[in-house]
Enzyme design. Structure first.
Site, mmCIF file in Angstrom:
data_model
loop_
_atom_site.group_PDB
_atom_site.id
_atom_site.type_symbol
_atom_site.label_atom_id
_atom_site.label_comp_id
_atom_site.label_asym_id
_atom_site.label_seq_id
_atom_site.Cartn_x
_atom_site.Cartn_y
_atom_site.Cartn_z
ATOM 1 N N ASP A 168 -10.341 3.604 10.682
ATOM 2 C CA ASP A 168 -9.630 2.466 11.276
ATOM 3 C C ASP A 168 -10.085 2.157 12.696
ATOM 4 O OD1 ASP A 168 -7.605 1.622 9.183
ATOM 5 O OD2 ASP A 168 -7.167 3.766 9.309
ATOM 6 N N ASP B 285 -12.365 6.639 6.504
ATOM 7 C CA ASP B 285 -11.399 5.563 6.781
ATOM 8 C C ASP B 285 -10.763 5.769 8.149
ATOM 9 O OD1 ASP B 285 -9.534 3.499 6.420
ATOM 10 O OD2 ASP B 285 -8.083 4.870 5.535
ATOM 11 N N HIS C 4 -11.620 1.615 2.803
ATOM 12 C CA HIS C 4 -11.063 2.322 1.648
ATOM 13 C C HIS C 4 -12.043 2.545 0.507
ATOM 14 C CE1 HIS C 4 -6.587 1.538 2.770
ATOM 15 N NE2 HIS C 4 -7.295 2.061 3.744
ATOM 16 N N ASP D 137 -7.126 -4.636 9.887
ATOM 17 C CA ASP D 137 -6.439 -3.343 9.806
ATOM 18 C C ASP D 137 -7.238 -2.278 10.557
ATOM 19 O OD1 ASP D 137 -4.791 -1.277 9.250
ATOM 20 O OD2 ASP D 137 -5.192 -1.173 7.093
ATOM 21 N N ASP E 128 -9.597 -3.274 1.635
ATOM 22 C CA ASP E 128 -9.662 -2.720 2.988
ATOM 23 C C ASP E 128 -11.046 -2.109 3.154
ATOM 24 O OD1 ASP E 128 -9.565 -0.740 5.115
ATOM 25 O OD2 ASP E 128 -7.397 -0.988 5.132
ATOM 26 N N GLU F 77 -2.981 -2.853 -2.524
ATOM 27 C CA GLU F 77 -4.115 -2.281 -1.778
ATOM 28 C C GLU F 77 -4.451 -0.870 -2.256
ATOM 29 O OE1 GLU F 77 -3.329 -1.868 2.412
ATOM 30 O OE2 GLU F 77 -5.396 -1.296 2.870
ATOM 31 N N LYS G 24 -6.954 2.713 -2.164
ATOM 32 C CA LYS G 24 -7.545 3.564 -1.137
ATOM 33 C C LYS G 24 -8.324 4.683 -1.807
ATOM 34 C CE LYS G 24 -6.311 5.824 3.153
ATOM 35 N NZ LYS G 24 -5.500 5.682 4.336
ATOM 36 N N TRP H 146 0.878 -1.181 0.000
ATOM 37 C CA TRP H 146 0.000 0.000 0.000
ATOM 38 C C TRP H 146 0.908 1.221 0.000
ATOM 39 C CZ3 TRP H 146 -0.355 3.815 3.982
ATOM 40 C CH2 TRP H 146 -1.193 4.870 3.614
ATOM 41 N N HIS I 162 -8.473 -6.521 4.357
ATOM 42 C CA HIS I 162 -8.170 -5.774 5.570
ATOM 43 C C HIS I 162 -9.517 -5.478 6.216
ATOM 44 C CE1 HIS I 162 -3.839 -4.134 4.803
ATOM 45 N NE2 HIS I 162 -3.901 -5.444 4.890
HETATM 46 C C1 LIG Z 1 -0.476 0.381 8.205
HETATM 47 C C2 LIG Z 1 -1.125 -0.245 6.994
HETATM 48 O O1 LIG Z 1 -0.255 -0.524 5.985
HETATM 49 C C3 LIG Z 1 -2.185 0.630 6.470
HETATM 50 O O2 LIG Z 1 -3.231 0.661 7.410
HETATM 51 C C4 LIG Z 1 -2.751 0.274 5.103
HETATM 52 O O3 LIG Z 1 -3.077 -1.066 4.968
HETATM 53 C C5 LIG Z 1 -3.918 1.133 4.973
HETATM 54 O O4 LIG Z 1 -5.007 0.638 5.047
HETATM 55 C C6 LIG Z 1 -3.731 2.574 4.814
HETATM 56 O O5 LIG Z 1 -4.895 3.257 4.928
HETATM 57 MN MN LIG Z 2 -5.351 -1.458 4.971
#
Ligand SMILES: C[C@H](O)[C@H](O)[C@@H](O)C(=O)CO
Ligand SMILES: [Mn+2]
Length: 418
Positions: free
Chosen positions: A296, A294, A262, A326, A259, A226, A228, A187, A286
């Site tokens: 997390d 996003d 994303h 993630d 993810d 990955e 985004k 990513w 993820h």
């Molecule tokens: C830390 C990771 O590589 C990161 O979360 C990545 O996977 C991502 O989702 C970035 O938004």
């Molecule tokens: Mn991710």
């Protein structure tokens, strides 16, 4: 009645209830036991890592919160993961980022990293019965800027190409050592805060960089890419968009990483599973939770997670979908965050596995759409939780909310002293 007896008794009743609609609960539990979750190392320390270069932050992501007790070094991170292992059933994986190398106090720049920096991780993982996965790290470095693999400056681009090539070589060594392919995710945060007039240029540079990175074939690692929607401070344009990686993955037969944070909030990630499986060999996930964007947040047993798990089970694709997590929440107990997220992911897969799919498909084939909808709705209320409790009991881990006390104790004994 003691809790364990209650769990056992409820399980027997649940089993009969499910058998009546054609679901073999014991077979389901065997499948759940085999599901490996790739646990992301970065929840333990808010994505800081152990580089001695001085983390600059940035790079499109940010952990928020300052709950005490984060892991400050490799030993603490390993101890935290070992604690997590006692709170979840099944055998799992650990997903490392390059910045978590064992650099022995030395400054090792990202274009100098080698498999030897991960030898101690491989040995420790073997002892702890964990398999390793890996990620290159484009963020938090003086050369990160807004563009890495898509940078028009060849020297910057080459630096990150070299880094990513080295990460693939490390993944290959990990895969060889553990006799199981190491999944390596790429990513990169590359993008633009404001309107760019060079969308095509950056995407063609990224394609060229990836081609160079993937030129060497390996046997013991698998690549994934990955996308985004946007990164923090890079809101207007992302070079590695979903369309870009979908096209690249289908053309070059690479895994695409989905993810859950994303995509647009109303976009269904679950719906993407079947399409991707037709055009790409496997999928990396993820599992995350986006709150308005996003963010997390810690994974919960919400509709998005359940729908995703159900789609994977319905596609009979548990062997083709790699389940990684993630999220990074620095505002609550970090071990607790892991326990909630892993257990919730497992619960979602359990619900997927317990679905009366044969009956549902029979209804669908007969055009009995009321019956299909009714059974889907009723299935939500079936006693899956009794099966979950039994899974925990069988795995000798905390049943129900009992893990809260275990985390409080670990906090008292370990993380509060950091
Ligand atoms: C830390 C990771 O590589 C990161 O979360 C990545 O996977 C991502 O989702 C970035 O938004
Ligand atoms: Mn991710």
């Amino acid at each position: 009645m003691k809790k364990n007896e209650l769990v056992q008794k409820s399980y027997e009743i649940a089993k009969e209830r499910y058998a009546a609609i054609g679901v073999d609960v014991d077979a389901t539990l065997e499948k759940l036991q085999k599901i490996q979750i790739s646990i992301h190392c970065w929840q333990a320390d808010d994505v800081t890592g152990f580089e001695n270069l001085g983390n600059l932050g940035g790079g499109g992501i940010q952990a928020t919160g300052n709950y005490p007790g984060k892991a400050r070094n490799i030993d603490e991170l390993r101890a935290d993961i070992e604690k997590v292992q006692t709170l979840v059933g099944g055998k799992h994986r650990l997903n490392l980022h390059e910045i978590y190398g064992d650099f022995g106090g030395k400054v090792v720049d990202r274009d100098e990293v080698e498999p030897s920096h991960f030898t101690s991780w491989m040995q420790w993982a073997k002892e702890k019965d964990l398999k390793l996965d890996f990620n290159s790290t484009s963020f938090g470095h003086p050369k990160s800027g807004d563009l890495t693999l898509a940078n028009p400056d060849k020297s910057i681009r080459d630096f990150w190409i070299e880094h990513t090539k080295r990460c693939r070589a490390i993944s290959e060594e990990m895969g060889k050592f553990q006799n199981d392919p190491c999944i390596m995710n790429i990513w990169v945060h590359d993008g633009s805060k404001d309107i760019t007039v060079n969308r095509y240029l950056y995407r063609s540079l990224l394609e060229n960089s990836l081609d160079q990175i993937f030129a060497k074939e390996y046997k013991n690692m698998k690549d994934c890419i990955e996308s985004k929607l946007f990164g923090i401070a890079l809101e207007s344009y992302t070079v590695g968009s979903h369309d870009f990686y979908l096209g690249y993955g289908a053309k070059k037969q690479k895994m695409v990483t989905l993810d859950m944070g994303h995509f647009h909030l109303t976009e269904s990630v679950a719906d993407k599973i079947s399409s991707l499986l037709i055009f790409t060999p496997e999928i990396m996930l993820h599992v995350s939770r986006a709150v308005r964007w996003d963010s997390d947040h810690v994974v919960l047993l919400n509709d998005e997670t359940i729908d995703l798990a159900k789609e994977i089970v319905r596609a009979d694709a548990l062997d083709k979908v790699h389940i990684g997590l993630d999220f990074f929440d620095a505002s609550i107990n970090r071990i607790g965050a892991y326990a909630i997220g892993i257990r919730s992911t497992q619960k979602a897969f359990l619900q997927g596995l317990l679905e009366p799919i044969a009956k549902l498909r029979e209804y669908e084939a007969n055009g009995q759409y009321f019956e299909r909808l009714a059974l889907l709705e009723e299935a939500k209320g079936l006693p899956w939780n009794a099966v979950w409790d039994y899974f925990c009991l069988k795995n000798n881990i905390a049943v129900g909310e009992d893990y809260i006390g275990e985390i409080q104790q670990y906090e008292k004994d370990v993380t509060s002293k950091r």
